[in-house]
Design a protein around this motif. Sequence first.
Motif, PDB file in Angstrom:
ATOM      1  N   UNK A   1      26.101  12.221  -7.143  1.00 46.25           N
ATOM      2  CA  UNK A   1      26.824  11.052  -7.370  1.00 46.25           C
ATOM      3  C   UNK A   1      26.338   9.741  -7.454  1.00 46.25           C
ATOM      4  N   UNK A   2      26.241   9.037  -8.409  1.00 45.67           N
ATOM      5  CA  UNK A   2      25.457   7.849  -8.571  1.00 45.67           C
ATOM      6  C   UNK A   2      26.514   6.584  -7.844  1.00 45.67           C
ATOM      7  N   UNK A   3      26.058   5.864  -6.885  1.00 47.07           N
ATOM      8  CA  UNK A   3      26.797   4.834  -6.124  1.00 47.07           C
ATOM      9  C   UNK A   3      26.322   3.637  -7.089  1.00 47.07           C
ATOM     10  N   UNK A   4      27.280   2.705  -7.213  1.00 40.13           N
ATOM     11  CA  UNK A   4      26.701   1.241  -7.617  1.00 40.13           C
ATOM     12  C   UNK A   4      27.293   0.158  -6.662  1.00 40.13           C
ATOM     13  N   UNK A   5      26.655  -0.818  -6.422  1.00 40.82           N
ATOM     14  CA  UNK A   5      27.315  -1.804  -5.432  1.00 40.82           C
ATOM     15  C   UNK A   5      26.922  -3.057  -6.060  1.00 40.82           C
ATOM     16  N   UNK A   6      27.904  -3.701  -6.376  1.00 37.56           N
ATOM     17  CA  UNK A   6      28.049  -4.973  -7.057  1.00 37.56           C
ATOM     18  C   UNK A   6      28.180  -5.915  -6.149  1.00 37.56           C
ATOM     19  N   UNK A   7      27.590  -7.295  -6.430  1.00 35.87           N
ATOM     20  CA  UNK A   7      27.848  -8.349  -5.250  1.00 35.87           C
ATOM     21  C   UNK A   7      27.249  -9.560  -6.154  1.00 35.87           C
ATOM     22  N   UNK A   8      27.949 -10.946  -5.748  1.00 36.05           N
ATOM     23  CA  UNK A   8      27.580 -12.009  -6.255  1.00 36.05           C
ATOM     24  C   UNK A   8      28.736 -13.049  -6.880  1.00 36.05           C
ATOM     25  N   UNK A   9      29.731 -12.253  -6.865  1.00 38.70           N
ATOM     26  CA  UNK A   9      30.858 -12.860  -7.678  1.00 38.70           C
ATOM     27  C   UNK A   9      31.516 -13.991  -6.840  1.00 38.70           C
ATOM     28  N   UNK A  10      32.325 -14.676  -7.081  1.00 41.44           N
ATOM     29  CA  UNK A  10      33.082 -15.660  -6.276  1.00 41.44           C
ATOM     30  C   UNK A  10      33.558 -16.933  -7.186  1.00 41.44           C
ATOM     31  N   UNK A  11      33.960 -18.218  -6.418  1.00 44.86           N
ATOM     32  CA  UNK A  11      34.765 -19.068  -7.298  1.00 44.86           C
ATOM     33  C   UNK A  11      33.713 -20.091  -7.478  1.00 44.86           C
ATOM     34  N   UNK A  12      33.608 -20.534  -8.553  1.00 45.08           N
ATOM     35  CA  UNK A  12      32.837 -21.616  -9.229  1.00 45.08           C
ATOM     36  C   UNK A  12      33.604 -22.573 -10.187  1.00 45.08           C
ATOM     37  N   UNK A  13      32.973 -23.854 -10.357  1.00 48.23           N
ATOM     38  CA  UNK A  13      33.600 -24.898 -10.942  1.00 48.23           C
ATOM     39  C   UNK A  13      32.968 -24.687 -12.382  1.00 48.23           C
ATOM     40  N   UNK A  14      33.645 -25.297 -13.480  1.00 49.89           N
ATOM     41  CA  UNK A  14      33.395 -25.132 -14.667  1.00 49.89           C
ATOM     42  C   UNK A  14      31.749 -25.822 -14.880  1.00 49.89           C
ATOM     43  N   UNK A  15      30.827 -25.233 -15.535  1.00 49.00           N
ATOM     44  CA  UNK A  15      29.446 -25.727 -15.758  1.00 49.00           C
ATOM     45  C   UNK A  15      28.726 -25.115 -14.535  1.00 49.00           C
ATOM     46  N   UNK A  16      29.149 -24.705 -13.865  1.00 51.25           N
ATOM     47  CA  UNK A  16      28.370 -23.804 -12.515  1.00 51.25           C
ATOM     48  C   UNK A  16      27.671 -22.452 -13.044  1.00 51.25           C
ATOM     49  N   UNK A  17      27.111 -21.770 -11.879  1.00 52.92           N
ATOM     50  CA  UNK A  17      26.274 -20.826 -12.116  1.00 52.92           C
ATOM     51  C   UNK A  17      26.551 -19.698 -11.017  1.00 52.92           C
ATOM     52  N   UNK A  18      26.386 -18.465 -11.343  1.00 52.18           N
ATOM     53  CA  UNK A  18      26.369 -17.440 -10.654  1.00 52.18           C
ATOM     54  C   UNK A  18      25.475 -16.257 -10.912  1.00 52.18           C
ATOM     55  N   UNK A  19      24.862 -15.443  -9.925  1.00 55.52           N
ATOM     56  CA  UNK A  19      24.181 -14.186 -10.276  1.00 55.52           C
ATOM     57  C   UNK A  19      25.042 -13.230  -9.669  1.00 55.52           C
ATOM     58  N   UNK A  20      25.202 -12.146 -10.646  1.00 58.27           N
ATOM     59  CA  UNK A  20      25.707 -10.791 -10.256  1.00 58.27           C
ATOM     60  C   UNK A  20      24.622  -9.796  -9.937  1.00 58.27           C
ATOM     61  N   UNK A  21      24.740  -9.095  -9.079  1.00 62.37           N
ATOM     62  CA  UNK A  21      23.685  -8.017  -8.691  1.00 62.37           C
ATOM     63  C   UNK A  21      24.354  -6.685  -8.610  1.00 62.37           C
ATOM     64  N   UNK A  22      23.665  -5.380  -9.169  1.00 66.41           N
ATOM     65  CA  UNK A  22      24.263  -4.284  -9.181  1.00 66.41           C
ATOM     66  C   UNK A  22      23.217  -3.396  -8.587  1.00 66.41           C
ATOM     67  N   UNK A  23      23.115  -3.058  -7.180  1.00 66.17           N
ATOM     68  CA  UNK A  23      22.337  -1.973  -6.824  1.00 66.17           C
ATOM     69  C   UNK A  23      22.764  -0.538  -6.999  1.00 66.17           C
ATOM     70  N   UNK A  24      21.928   0.367  -7.595  1.00 67.02           N
ATOM     71  CA  UNK A  24      22.245   1.665  -7.690  1.00 67.02           C
ATOM     72  C   UNK A  24      21.627   2.728  -6.794  1.00 67.02           C
ATOM     73  N   UNK A  25      22.050   3.832  -6.597  1.00 71.32           N
ATOM     74  CA  UNK A  25      21.490   4.607  -5.614  1.00 71.32           C
ATOM     75  C   UNK A  25      20.781   5.550  -6.234  1.00 71.32           C
ATOM     76  N   UNK A  26      20.255   5.324  -7.512  1.00 71.05           N
ATOM     77  CA  UNK A  26      19.596   6.383  -8.058  1.00 71.05           C
ATOM     78  C   UNK A  26      18.387   5.498  -8.849  1.00 71.05           C
ATOM     79  N   UNK A  27      17.115   6.095  -9.229  1.00 68.50           N
ATOM     80  CA  UNK A  27      16.110   5.499  -9.834  1.00 68.50           C
ATOM     81  C   UNK A  27      16.332   5.116 -11.455  1.00 68.50           C
ATOM     82  N   UNK A  28      16.208   3.943 -11.804  1.00 70.94           N
ATOM     83  CA  UNK A  28      16.373   3.203 -12.923  1.00 70.94           C
ATOM     84  C   UNK A  28      15.699   4.323 -14.151  1.00 70.94           C
ATOM     85  N   UNK A  29      14.651   4.890 -13.619  1.00 67.26           N
ATOM     86  CA  UNK A  29      13.868   5.740 -14.657  1.00 67.26           C
ATOM     87  C   UNK A  29      14.924   6.723 -15.305  1.00 67.26           C
TER      88      UNK A  29
END
Length: 115
Positions: A1-29
């Motif tokens: 079973x592959x686990x995916x853990x996302x992070x980086x969301x939140x509250x931001x004002x119009x015009x702002x920036x966010x970076x989302x991340x998703x770490x996987x428990x398996x090789x990207x290969x």
Amino acid sequence: QVQLVESGGGLVQVGGSLRLSCEASTSFLRINTMGWYRQVPGKQRELVAGISSGDKIYYRDSVKGRFTISRDNTKNTLYLQMNSLRPEDTAVYYCSLQIGVINYRGQGTQVTVSS
């Protein structure tokens, strides 16, 4: 079973920036395609950006020029850099991986853009 853990969301004002991340428990290969989806309550989930094992990249029209999808194979992590955010970008964002014929999806991270 592959686990995916996302992070980086939140509250931001119009015009702002966010970076989302998703770490996987398996090789990207092992992965055929990876992508970010989003969903608003009452609406269908939509593909925001995707990247294939051959590095073909897709963006939906509404995010072109504002969002950038990327990955770090050494960290098995998928990213979504979101700039110039708009209220209509508000949604739960999910990362998704396809290995063979099986799709895996993370738990989602909320992005809220306030005007």
